[in-house]
Scaffold this motif. Sequence first.
Motif, PDB file in Angstrom:
ATOM      1  N   GLU A 166       0.835  -1.210   0.000  1.00 55.97           N
ATOM      2  CA  GLU A 166       0.000   0.000   0.000  1.00 55.97           C
ATOM      3  C   GLU A 166       0.861   1.248   0.000  1.00 55.97           C
ATOM      4  N   ILE A 167       1.947   1.219   0.762  1.00 52.22           N
ATOM      5  CA  ILE A 167       2.857   2.366   0.805  1.00 52.22           C
ATOM      6  C   ILE A 167       3.520   2.581  -0.552  1.00 52.22           C
ATOM      7  N   LEU A 168       3.911   1.480  -1.206  1.00 50.42           N
ATOM      8  CA  LEU A 168       4.600   1.565  -2.492  1.00 50.42           C
ATOM      9  C   LEU A 168       3.669   1.953  -3.632  1.00 50.42           C
ATOM     10  N   ALA A 169       2.355   1.815  -3.438  1.00 46.67           N
ATOM     11  CA  ALA A 169       1.386   1.977  -4.523  1.00 46.67           C
ATOM     12  C   ALA A 169       1.530   3.279  -5.316  1.00 46.67           C
ATOM     13  N   PRO A 170       1.762   4.440  -4.695  1.00 45.23           N
ATOM     14  CA  PRO A 170       1.907   5.662  -5.522  1.00 45.23           C
ATOM     15  C   PRO A 170       3.064   5.586  -6.514  1.00 45.23           C
ATOM     16  N   LEU A 171       4.177   4.989  -6.109  1.00 43.24           N
ATOM     17  CA  LEU A 171       5.311   4.849  -7.022  1.00 43.24           C
ATOM     18  C   LEU A 171       5.030   3.760  -8.054  1.00 43.24           C
ATOM     19  N   GLU A 172       4.319   2.732  -7.650  1.00 42.17           N
ATOM     20  CA  GLU A 172       3.887   1.677  -8.576  1.00 42.17           C
ATOM     21  C   GLU A 172       2.998   2.263  -9.668  1.00 42.17           C
ATOM     22  N   ILE A 173       2.034   3.054  -9.282  1.00 47.28           N
ATOM     23  CA  ILE A 173       1.104   3.661 -10.242  1.00 47.28           C
ATOM     24  C   ILE A 173       1.849   4.614 -11.170  1.00 47.28           C
ATOM     25  N   GLU A 174       2.760   5.413 -10.615  1.00 47.21           N
ATOM     26  CA  GLU A 174       3.536   6.343 -11.436  1.00 47.21           C
ATOM     27  C   GLU A 174       4.386   5.585 -12.458  1.00 47.21           C
ATOM     28  N   SER A 175       5.000   4.493 -12.033  1.00 46.41           N
ATOM     29  CA  SER A 175       5.844   3.704 -12.938  1.00 46.41           C
ATOM     30  C   SER A 175       5.017   3.067 -14.046  1.00 46.41           C
TER      31      SER A 175
END
Length: 375
Positions: A170-179
């Motif tokens: 969940e924490i990583l999700a913003p960077l996942e979505i951006e990538s």
Amino acid sequence: MTRRFAHGITLTAVATALLVLTPVAASSAAPAVSTTLDPAAAGRFAQLALDCVHREYPNKIAHVMASDADALPPRTLTPAFYGCYDWHSSVHGHWLLARLARLFPQAPFAQPARAALARSLTPANIAAEVAYLRGPGRTSFERPYGLAWLLQLAAELRNWDDPQAREWAEILAPLEIESASRIMAWLPKLQYPIRSGEHSQTAFAFGLVADWSQARGDVGMARLLEQRARVYYLADRSCPIAYEPSGEDFLSPCLAEADFMRRVLPAQEYAGWLARFMPGIPRDGRADWLLPGIVTDRSDPKLAHIDGLNLSRAWMLEGMASSLPAGDKRHAALIAAARAHAQAALPAVTGEHYEGGHWLGTFAVYLTSRAGIRN
């Protein structure tokens, strides 16, 4: 025939005695290495990542500066992924720790691995990583290799049935979505595939992204990858694998393409495509049709790439074999060549030289845990 052990892993080859190979081509007479990925072997690979994910220097950054204000240390620029020499190696070093902690939750290295992940994957760190990616002049930052590994890390966390892993995901999700968004915006504009043997290669990255799309359930990405795969690769014929490797390759242009296409084509269509793309794969089960690359200096960061090539070739050959229909006569030759490459490379994953130690552990774990093969 491959063999399955605990944790659902089909194991190819892992060195029990970590030796540095002399620069000669592997042969069928070479001593066999162990075929068991036990907690001790996994622990050696985990230690390579633990030793580097929060080691800031030496550091090689691909950093576009807009002013003097951008002259900052790596830990400030990218506070989650600043170790392991470069951003992408830090990302896949975290993937290694997540994967091994998931597969071996009771091993001695599991708690240190969790502690390292918890130190890196904080909301503040990931917010800073997203802000860095969005900075001016960084449209192509770590594209596609590093972004693909970021998605692979996200997929590993999503596949881990663990409360802490779900929190990290969940924490990583913003960077996942951006990538993922960057890759989706790029692919329709990419007129031609990139067929290099290093970070810019598209086929290998597409394979990682395809596996992420399955874990995430991202139908849009999966459809886009299949569509672009057919545009880029479906008409390819007689890949010139005899010209490989180039002197600094850690990925095979031919095998990576074949390993990606197995992910997007139905089995029968893939078998026919592979016959046209690599018509020279033997039907007699021999391994000498594709010899492992020779490493002459493991202290040289570029020459050490060939160890990575042998590891990635091994898992790509296994992936290709896994997707052929039952009874296909090419299966044995693919597996035989995969074993020869694994035997040539795995004993060299020692960490003796930081040039290879900061990244080769990931490739060893990807191979021995069959990370890209859907059982």
